[in-house]
Design a protein around this motif. Sequence first.
Motif, PDB file in Angstrom:
ATOM      1  N   GLY A  38       0.801  -1.216   0.000  1.00  0.00           N
ATOM      2  CA  GLY A  38       0.000   0.000   0.000  1.00  0.00           C
ATOM      3  C   GLY A  38       0.829   1.259   0.000  1.00  0.00           C
ATOM      4  N   ALA A  39       1.067   1.831  -1.183  1.00  0.00           N
ATOM      5  CA  ALA A  39       1.851   3.055  -1.281  1.00  0.00           C
ATOM      6  C   ALA A  39       1.087   4.226  -0.666  1.00  0.00           C
ATOM      7  CB  ALA A  39       2.175   3.351  -2.748  1.00  0.00           C
ATOM      8  N   PRO A  40       1.693   4.973   0.252  1.00  0.00           N
ATOM      9  CA  PRO A  40       1.018   6.118   0.878  1.00  0.00           C
ATOM     10  C   PRO A  40       1.050   7.341  -0.046  1.00  0.00           C
ATOM     11  CG  PRO A  40       3.225   5.883   1.782  1.00  0.00           C
ATOM     12  CD  PRO A  40       3.035   4.744   0.813  1.00  0.00           C
ATOM     13  N   LEU A  41       0.256   7.290  -1.104  1.00  0.00           N
ATOM     14  CA  LEU A  41       0.329   8.314  -2.146  1.00  0.00           C
ATOM     15  C   LEU A  41      -0.007   9.706  -1.615  1.00  0.00           C
ATOM     16  CD1 LEU A  41      -1.264   6.391  -5.171  1.00  0.00           C
ATOM     17  CD2 LEU A  41       1.151   6.676  -4.577  1.00  0.00           C
ATOM     18  N   ALA A  42      -0.986   9.798  -0.717  1.00  0.00           N
ATOM     19  CA  ALA A  42      -1.346  11.106  -0.176  1.00  0.00           C
ATOM     20  C   ALA A  42      -0.184  11.710   0.597  1.00  0.00           C
ATOM     21  CB  ALA A  42      -2.578  10.990   0.724  1.00  0.00           C
ATOM     22  N   LEU A  43       0.537  10.869   1.322  1.00  0.00           N
ATOM     23  CA  LEU A  43       1.692  11.347   2.073  1.00  0.00           C
ATOM     24  C   LEU A  43       2.798  11.796   1.123  1.00  0.00           C
ATOM     25  CD1 LEU A  43       2.977  11.783   4.835  1.00  0.00           C
ATOM     26  CD2 LEU A  43       3.762   9.405   4.780  1.00  0.00           C
ATOM     27  N   TYR A  44       3.005  11.045   0.036  1.00  0.00           N
ATOM     28  CA  TYR A  44       3.978  11.463  -0.970  1.00  0.00           C
ATOM     29  C   TYR A  44       3.623  12.863  -1.497  1.00  0.00           C
ATOM     30  CZ  TYR A  44       5.813   6.659  -1.421  1.00  0.00           C
ATOM     31  OH  TYR A  44       6.384   5.433  -1.197  1.00  0.00           O
ATOM     32  N   ARG A  45       2.363  13.059  -1.824  1.00  0.00           N
ATOM     33  CA  ARG A  45       1.945  14.342  -2.411  1.00  0.00           C
ATOM     34  C   ARG A  45       2.173  15.488  -1.426  1.00  0.00           C
ATOM     35  NH1 ARG A  45      -2.688  11.103  -3.829  1.00  0.00           N
ATOM     36  NH2 ARG A  45      -2.514  10.387  -6.001  1.00  0.00           N
ATOM     37  N   GLU A  46       1.795  15.273  -0.179  1.00  0.00           N
ATOM     38  CA  GLU A  46       1.973  16.336   0.807  1.00  0.00           C
ATOM     39  C   GLU A  46       3.454  16.621   1.047  1.00  0.00           C
ATOM     40  OE1 GLU A  46      -0.534  16.446   4.334  1.00  0.00           O
ATOM     41  OE2 GLU A  46      -1.689  14.777   3.498  1.00  0.00           O
ATOM     42  N   SER A  47       4.278  15.576   1.046  1.00  0.00           N
ATOM     43  CA  SER A  47       5.719  15.776   1.224  1.00  0.00           C
ATOM     44  C   SER A  47       6.289  16.573   0.058  1.00  0.00           C
ATOM     45  CB  SER A  47       6.427  14.421   1.326  1.00  0.00           C
ATOM     46  OG  SER A  47       5.956  13.681   2.432  1.00  0.00           O
ATOM     47  N   ALA A  48       5.862  16.235  -1.159  1.00  0.00           N
ATOM     48  CA  ALA A  48       6.338  16.952  -2.338  1.00  0.00           C
ATOM     49  C   ALA A  48       5.915  18.413  -2.288  1.00  0.00           C
ATOM     50  CB  ALA A  48       5.806  16.286  -3.604  1.00  0.00           C
ATOM     51  N   GLU A  49       4.686  18.663  -1.868  1.00  0.00           N
ATOM     52  CA  GLU A  49       4.204  20.043  -1.786  1.00  0.00           C
ATOM     53  C   GLU A  49       4.984  20.847  -0.748  1.00  0.00           C
ATOM     54  OE1 GLU A  49       0.083  19.614  -0.927  1.00  0.00           O
ATOM     55  OE2 GLU A  49      -0.454  18.936  -2.956  1.00  0.00           O
ATOM     56  N   ALA A  50       5.470  20.162   0.301  1.00  0.00           N
ATOM     57  CA  ALA A  50       6.232  20.854   1.339  1.00  0.00           C
ATOM     58  C   ALA A  50       7.657  21.152   0.895  1.00  0.00           C
ATOM     59  CB  ALA A  50       6.240  20.016   2.622  1.00  0.00           C
TER      60      ALA A  50
END
Length: 416
Positions: A325-337
């Motif tokens: 289960g890739a945590p895609l939402a967490l990836y996106r938020e990390s990238a935005e930060a």
Amino acid sequence: MRERGRSRRLLGLGARTGGALLRSRLGGQSDWRALGEALFEGLSELKGPAMKLAQIVSQWDDLLPPDLADELARLQRQAEPMPWPRIRESLEAQYGDFDRVFSEVETTPFASASMGQVHRARTHEGEIVVLKVQYPGLADVLESDLTQVRRIMHLGRWFKVPQARLDALFDELVESLRGELDYRAEAAALARYRARYADHDWLVIPEPLMGLSGERVLAMRYVPGTPLRDLEAASDDLRQRVATHLADWLTEELFIHGELHADPHAGNFACDEQGRLILYDLGAVILVPESRLKPMIELLQATLEQDAMAMDTALRKMGGRQGEGAPLALYRESAEAIAPLFAPGVQDFGDVRVHRRLRDLSPRIWAALDRLQPPADTLLLSRALNGHYWNLVRLQARLDMHARSQPLLAWANGIS
């Protein structure tokens, strides 16, 4: 007897830390400042592996409760020195009657660390030198200390840190400490770096004095400077010069020489009156092979493109993300930060909004480590880069990271 006493004290500090963590996890209130003060006092006296571990953890500015982090950070700049009579033991073990070698040795150190402390001295020829003196008996208690530290590190599970990550951190600590006991190796590293950067007029590396150095003492020519941690009140022009030098040096280290200074606490770096960067300590240098560096740049590229699936693919290529289960939402938020630091133009590392967002994300990242499972062999590299990042933050650096990153991205993609 001394070894058993050290073990009891370490276990006592571990029990107090575990109690505070347990209260916090159960919804109670923990006095993190009081715990930090107790750890500072106890570890300052004990020195060795536990103090080194606390220094490592204190560099994770986004992990610990702020009051606890503030107190542990003092271990990097205010640790209590070992009394002079004990230091004299190491000097006598190295030189015998050291009065025959030095006309004066200052009994008060100007720097104290986990494995040794630094004293100024004057030779009979009148030259001022610095002596990095290993704490007496440290090699004898190192292994028993490490046994207790491993037990204490199990407390990391309260932060939901996977056991594999704790084991990797412990292995890093063991390798680092055993390496730091080898002062001859550090003298050789100083000589190697001086030759490597001989034509860099903005970089200063103290000269090791091989004839005065040995197993317990590293002697160097005295190079005065202002530590990075004391530059907050310096002029903006000076801070920006030092920040640029630091960023340039780190880039060259990684992408030309395949190495990285792995002990980035601010006391190891300074600047002189000309604004040149000084490297005081080379006790911890790690190799960074191209096979490890390229996937990390690919992860950076995916992050800057804010491509969550590509981030997951890059992490898998690095050997991480074994969980389902890739945590895609967490990836996106990390990238935005992270992306704002690499936007075109000069970016301000002193922008508290960026750090606040990264801090807010940290608990979620740690909670997802069972799925992320970053590869163990990048742990030290990641920690070192994180520490260097925070040095740039403390300098309130303004850097064009977009321009700096473009050649690296091209390099990773094989574009000449």
